[in-house]
Design a protein around this motif. Structure first.
Motif, PDB file in Angstrom:
ATOM      1  N   SER A 106       1.151  -1.261  -0.019  1.00  0.00           N
ATOM      2  CA  SER A 106       0.052  -0.041   0.046  1.00  0.00           C
ATOM      3  C   SER A 106       1.009   1.331  -0.047  1.00  0.00           C
ATOM      4  N   GLN A 107       0.135   2.618  -0.299  1.00  0.00           N
ATOM      5  CA  GLN A 107       1.077   3.678  -0.430  1.00  0.00           C
ATOM      6  C   GLN A 107       1.794   4.035   1.161  1.00  0.00           C
ATOM      7  N   VAL A 108       0.981   3.415   2.201  1.00  0.00           N
ATOM      8  CA  VAL A 108       1.627   3.594   3.605  1.00  0.00           C
ATOM      9  C   VAL A 108       2.759   2.711   3.778  1.00  0.00           C
ATOM     10  N   GLU A 109       2.660   1.444   3.220  1.00  0.00           N
ATOM     11  CA  GLU A 109       3.500   0.501   3.365  1.00  0.00           C
ATOM     12  C   GLU A 109       5.079   0.941   2.851  1.00  0.00           C
ATOM     13  N   GLU A 110       4.590   1.476   1.275  1.00  0.00           N
ATOM     14  CA  GLU A 110       5.942   1.899   0.768  1.00  0.00           C
ATOM     15  C   GLU A 110       6.458   3.223   1.590  1.00  0.00           C
ATOM     16  N   ARG A 111       5.761   3.929   2.131  1.00  0.00           N
ATOM     17  CA  ARG A 111       6.397   5.172   2.691  1.00  0.00           C
ATOM     18  C   ARG A 111       7.122   4.628   4.209  1.00  0.00           C
ATOM     19  N   VAL A 112       6.394   3.610   4.577  1.00  0.00           N
ATOM     20  CA  VAL A 112       7.298   3.151   5.936  1.00  0.00           C
ATOM     21  C   VAL A 112       8.576   2.778   5.383  1.00  0.00           C
ATOM     22  N   PHE A 113       8.738   1.949   4.330  1.00  0.00           N
ATOM     23  CA  PHE A 113      10.107   1.400   4.003  1.00  0.00           C
ATOM     24  C   PHE A 113      11.153   2.469   3.811  1.00  0.00           C
ATOM     25  N   ARG A 114      10.563   3.651   2.785  1.00  0.00           N
ATOM     26  CA  ARG A 114      11.357   4.715   2.367  1.00  0.00           C
ATOM     27  C   ARG A 114      11.703   5.447   3.366  1.00  0.00           C
ATOM     28  N   GLU A 115      10.925   5.695   4.350  1.00  0.00           N
ATOM     29  CA  GLU A 115      11.260   6.459   5.658  1.00  0.00           C
ATOM     30  C   GLU A 115      12.235   5.612   6.499  1.00  0.00           C
ATOM     31  N   LEU A 116      11.986   4.561   6.438  1.00  0.00           N
ATOM     32  CA  LEU A 116      12.907   3.461   7.496  1.00  0.00           C
ATOM     33  C   LEU A 116      14.464   3.684   6.919  1.00  0.00           C
ATOM     34  N   ALA A 117      14.584   3.957   5.629  1.00  0.00           N
ATOM     35  CA  ALA A 117      15.848   3.766   5.128  1.00  0.00           C
ATOM     36  C   ALA A 117      16.329   5.198   5.144  1.00  0.00           C
ATOM     37  N   VAL A 118      15.689   6.166   4.927  1.00  0.00           N
ATOM     38  CA  VAL A 118      16.118   7.460   5.235  1.00  0.00           C
ATOM     39  C   VAL A 118      16.546   7.873   6.499  1.00  0.00           C
ATOM     40  N   GLY A 119      15.834   7.306   7.479  1.00  0.00           N
ATOM     41  CA  GLY A 119      16.167   7.586   8.884  1.00  0.00           C
ATOM     42  C   GLY A 119      17.219   6.622   9.450  1.00  0.00           C
ATOM     43  N   ALA A 120      17.812   5.568   8.441  1.00  0.00           N
ATOM     44  CA  ALA A 120      18.963   4.827   8.882  1.00  0.00           C
ATOM     45  C   ALA A 120      19.944   5.217   8.339  1.00  0.00           C
ATOM     46  N   GLY A 121      19.662   6.650   7.425  1.00  0.00           N
ATOM     47  CA  GLY A 121      21.024   7.177   6.792  1.00  0.00           C
ATOM     48  C   GLY A 121      20.864   7.222   5.270  1.00  0.00           C
ATOM     49  N   ALA A 122      20.148   6.530   4.697  1.00  0.00           N
ATOM     50  CA  ALA A 122      20.191   6.698   3.176  1.00  0.00           C
ATOM     51  C   ALA A 122      19.762   7.957   2.803  1.00  0.00           C
ATOM     52  N   SER A 123      20.354   8.591   1.642  1.00  0.00           N
ATOM     53  CA  SER A 123      20.221   9.692   0.877  1.00  0.00           C
ATOM     54  C   SER A 123      19.210   9.523  -0.290  1.00  0.00           C
ATOM     55  N   LYS A 124      19.249   8.461  -1.032  1.00  0.00           N
ATOM     56  CA  LYS A 124      18.494   8.097  -1.997  1.00  0.00           C
ATOM     57  C   LYS A 124      17.898   6.670  -1.628  1.00  0.00           C
ATOM     58  N   VAL A 125      16.326   6.452  -1.870  1.00  0.00           N
ATOM     59  CA  VAL A 125      15.966   5.106  -1.619  1.00  0.00           C
ATOM     60  C   VAL A 125      14.940   4.785  -2.864  1.00  0.00           C
ATOM     61  N   VAL A 126      15.041   3.462  -3.293  1.00  0.00           N
ATOM     62  CA  VAL A 126      14.375   2.841  -4.226  1.00  0.00           C
ATOM     63  C   VAL A 126      13.498   1.554  -3.281  1.00  0.00           C
ATOM     64  N   VAL A 127      12.328   1.803  -3.333  1.00  0.00           N
ATOM     65  CA  VAL A 127      11.750   0.621  -2.708  1.00  0.00           C
ATOM     66  C   VAL A 127      11.287  -0.470  -3.840  1.00  0.00           C
ATOM     67  N   TRP A 128      11.701  -1.638  -3.742  1.00  0.00           N
ATOM     68  CA  TRP A 128      11.448  -2.679  -4.734  1.00  0.00           C
ATOM     69  C   TRP A 128      10.590  -3.801  -4.307  1.00  0.00           C
ATOM     70  N   VAL A 129       9.571  -4.317  -5.075  1.00  0.00           N
ATOM     71  CA  VAL A 129       8.793  -5.502  -4.716  1.00  0.00           C
ATOM     72  C   VAL A 129       9.015  -6.321  -5.999  1.00  0.00           C
ATOM     73  N   GLY A 130       9.371  -7.531  -5.935  1.00  0.00           N
ATOM     74  CA  GLY A 130       9.459  -8.419  -6.971  1.00  0.00           C
ATOM     75  C   GLY A 130      10.628  -9.220  -6.718  1.00  0.00           C
ATOM     76  N   ALA A 131      11.245  -9.965  -7.628  1.00  0.00           N
ATOM     77  CA  ALA A 131      12.148 -10.918  -7.659  1.00  0.00           C
ATOM     78  C   ALA A 131      13.640 -10.330  -7.130  1.00  0.00           C
ATOM     79  N   GLY A 132      14.347 -11.198  -6.592  1.00  0.00           N
ATOM     80  CA  GLY A 132      15.660 -10.830  -5.963  1.00  0.00           C
ATOM     81  C   GLY A 132      16.394 -10.026  -7.239  1.00  0.00           C
TER      82      GLY A 132
END
Length: 121
Positions: free
Chosen positions: A82-108
């Motif tokens: 969902s939009q909320v879940e995607e935002r959680v992952f994006r903000e999780l990475a930014v808060g952990a120190g990422a300056s650019k984040v792409v959320v990926w759902v699919g194959a490894g």
């Protein structure tokens, strides 16, 4: 090196990080756990602390101006994010120190695919 590229896979209460630049990998199990039976990230604070430590270890010593991250949730994603879940992952990475984040759902992803996703391909 001034830029670090990291591929993060998230499973229930676990984070796996691969540094694309030097092939270093880090696996961390969260304590306390961050997952919830209905959501992969149920405790944002615990998940962010776990991810922050894993990213720091995977980046290694040295200075980095930017840290680009592809974050890949692997569980509890039936039907996509969902939009909320995607935002959680994006903000999780930014808060952990990422300056650019792409959320990926699919194959490894392999290293070249991680770089392509970060370039928008």
């Amino acid at each position: 090196m001034f830029k670090k590229t990291l591929y993060v896979q998230i499973r229930e209460n676990r984070v796996h990080v691969r540094n694309i630049d030097d092939a270093r990998t880090v696996e961390r199990r969260a304590s306390p756990g961050f997952s919830h039976p209905r959501m992969l990230i149920g405790d944002f604070t615990a998940a962010q602390a776990c991810l922050k430590h894993a990213l720091a270890e995977a980046r290694g010593a040295g200075f980095a101006w930017t840290t680009a991250v592809v974050i890949h949730p692997l569980e509890n994603i039936e039907g996509g994010l969902s939009q909320v879940e995607e935002r959680v992952f994006r903000e999780l990475a930014v808060g952990a120190g990422a300056s650019k984040v792409v959320v990926w759902v699919g194959a490894g992803l392999g290293d070249a695919e991680v770089i392509a996703r970060l370039k928008g391909r």
